[in-house]
Design a protein around this motif. Structure first.
Motif, PDB file in Angstrom:
ATOM      1  N   GLU A 255       0.804  -1.222   0.000  1.00  0.00           N
ATOM      2  CA  GLU A 255       0.000   0.000   0.000  1.00  0.00           C
ATOM      3  C   GLU A 255       0.835   1.269   0.000  1.00  0.00           C
ATOM      4  O   GLU A 255       0.334   2.356  -0.303  1.00  0.00           O
ATOM      5  N   GLY A 256       2.132   1.155   0.329  1.00  0.00           N
ATOM      6  CA  GLY A 256       2.977   2.339   0.407  1.00  0.00           C
ATOM      7  C   GLY A 256       2.764   3.091   1.706  1.00  0.00           C
ATOM      8  O   GLY A 256       2.484   2.500   2.747  1.00  0.00           O
ATOM      9  N   ASN A 257       2.928   4.415   1.658  1.00  0.00           N
ATOM     10  CA  ASN A 257       2.773   5.272   2.837  1.00  0.00           C
ATOM     11  C   ASN A 257       3.758   4.873   3.925  1.00  0.00           C
ATOM     12  O   ASN A 257       3.394   4.667   5.090  1.00  0.00           O
ATOM     13  N   TYR A 258       5.057   4.775   3.577  1.00  0.00           N
ATOM     14  CA  TYR A 258       6.091   4.356   4.515  1.00  0.00           C
ATOM     15  C   TYR A 258       6.549   5.549   5.371  1.00  0.00           C
ATOM     16  O   TYR A 258       6.819   6.635   4.848  1.00  0.00           O
ATOM     17  N   THR A 259       6.653   5.348   6.651  1.00  0.00           N
ATOM     18  CA  THR A 259       7.150   6.381   7.564  1.00  0.00           C
ATOM     19  C   THR A 259       8.615   6.700   7.262  1.00  0.00           C
ATOM     20  O   THR A 259       9.409   5.798   6.958  1.00  0.00           O
ATOM     21  N   ARG A 260       8.975   7.989   7.356  1.00  0.00           N
ATOM     22  CA  ARG A 260      10.358   8.428   7.195  1.00  0.00           C
ATOM     23  C   ARG A 260      10.855   8.913   8.552  1.00  0.00           C
ATOM     24  O   ARG A 260      10.590  10.023   8.976  1.00  0.00           O
ATOM     25  N   LEU A 261      11.553   8.024   9.219  1.00  0.00           N
ATOM     26  CA  LEU A 261      11.989   8.234  10.594  1.00  0.00           C
ATOM     27  C   LEU A 261      13.432   8.726  10.585  1.00  0.00           C
ATOM     28  O   LEU A 261      14.316   8.071  10.028  1.00  0.00           O
ATOM     29  N   SER A 262      13.696   9.876  11.185  1.00  0.00           N
ATOM     30  CA  SER A 262      15.073  10.367  11.241  1.00  0.00           C
ATOM     31  C   SER A 262      15.894   9.486  12.179  1.00  0.00           C
ATOM     32  O   SER A 262      15.358   8.853  13.101  1.00  0.00           O
ATOM     33  N   TYR A 263      17.203   9.458  11.935  1.00  0.00           N
ATOM     34  CA  TYR A 263      18.099   8.730  12.830  1.00  0.00           C
ATOM     35  C   TYR A 263      17.923   9.242  14.265  1.00  0.00           C
ATOM     36  O   TYR A 263      17.879   8.452  15.220  1.00  0.00           O
TER      37      TYR A 263
END
Length: 344
Positions: A259-267
């Motif tokens: 489905e996509g919509n992947y979280t972009r989590l900073s280091y």
């Protein structure tokens, strides 16, 4: 409908006047039935005498059967034996992994490796289709190299006509040259790592896909990676339902990845999550397998960890203009504790 097929026998059982044949034809596993009253005595005796991995032609009629995973089975009216093998080593009992690997050319005929290879084939096709549809050029990097792309010494050495050469660790440096010629390329082939390790995270030989894109910034790259991974998982779900069922894979856990919509989590935020959970982790550390497993358990789909510290990433990455202590880079982590599956 009456059909004629060429098949191999995986197993059989008989019950008086009926012989149940478990068959495969290279595309699936299914059942054929030979009834004594419906065939000649010669055909019935031939069916009873078949041994595991016998190869033969059969003629029969397709019938509905709700007990079959396909909803059908074959009522056999005739068969012609090509080869009736004897002493096939992989029987219907538990075999150790060493034994199966020693007989891997035969083990491929079994359900589990059959399903794995079919899914792998679908992933290969989906990968090539995706990048071709995105305007990429397939670019083949050599498998013999004169040095390591990242300065490591863990390479397989070869005496190449009195010169030192090494099996490829990565096609990346060649891919960068290709990107400057074509704009967008991807390499996809075997790579080698001479690490004497024995874990699922350390393989000495594997196939790796490496795209290189000129004129593309980080957010665009992350968008591309998300589209790629969601497309591949979607293709497997669409075309490999049967193979996934053989492996007992819970497809509901795969659907979010498609489905996509992947979280972009900073280091930085990933470090905070670990610290708040009581993990012994400080800023500047690299993530180990337990750290990745913990983080991946917080998400139901793949997610990015972006912008790692400069000290733990290779020299060629681009500095983050908003924080010179970090690089513009990202890893994709898979859920269910599998950890990193892509880096960029």
């Amino acid at each position: 409908e009456e059909v004629r097929m060429h098949v191999w026998l995986t197993d059989k059982r008989s019950s008086g006047k009926i012989v149940f044949l478990q068959l495969r034809d290279g595309t699936a596993f299914f059942q054929g039935i030979v009834r004594k009253n419906d065939v000649s005595e010669e055909v019935f005796e031939a069916a009873k005498g078949l041994r595991q991995e016998a190869s033969f032609y059969l003629t029969g009629t397709i019938h509905e059967d709700a007990r079959s995973h396909f909803g059908y089975e074959i009522q056999i009216s005739d068969l012609e034996v090509v080869s009736n093998n004897e002493g096939y080593p992989i029987t219907n009992k538990e075999h150790g992994i060493d034994f199966l690997l020693d007989h891997r050319h035969l083990w491929l005929r079994s359900r589990r490796p059959f399903a794995i290879m079919q899914i792998r084939n679908r992933i290969f096709k989906a990968t090539v289709d995706f990048f071709e549809n995105e305007g990429f050029v397939k670019f083949d990097a050599p498998l013999l190299m004169h040095s390591a792309p990242e300065g490591t010494t863990e390479l397989f050495h070869i005496d190449y006509f009195d010169h030192d050469a090494y099996l490829s660790q990565s096609g990346q440096l060649y891919g960068e040259v290709g990107a400057e010629a074509f704009g967008k390329i991807f390499t996809f082939g075997p790579t080698f790592r001479a690490e004497a390790s024995k874990t699922r995270r350390h393989l000495t030989e594997f196939w790796m896909m490496e795209p290189e894109m000129a004129w593309m910034h980080q957010d665009e790259s992350l968008d591309l990676q998300e589209r790629f991974l969601s497309y591949v998982v979607g293709q497997v779900l669409e075309h490999c339902e049967y193979e996934l069922s053989i492996l007992g894979r819970d497809v509901d856990k795969l659907r979010p990845a498609a489905e996509g919509n992947y979280t972009r989590l900073s280091y930085d935020d990933a470090v905070k999550m670990l610290q708040e959970a009581g993990k012994d982790f400080k800023w500047g550390d690299d993530f180990g397998a337990p750290d990745e497993a913990f983080l991946s358990e917080q998400f139901d789909r793949p997610f990015f960890i972006v912008n790692y510290p400069v000290a733990i990433k290779p020299f060629y990455m681009k500095k983050n203009p908003e924080n010179p202590l970090t690089y513009l880079c990202a890893d994709v982590e898979a859920p269910e504790g599998y950890g990193e599956i892509m880096g960029g």
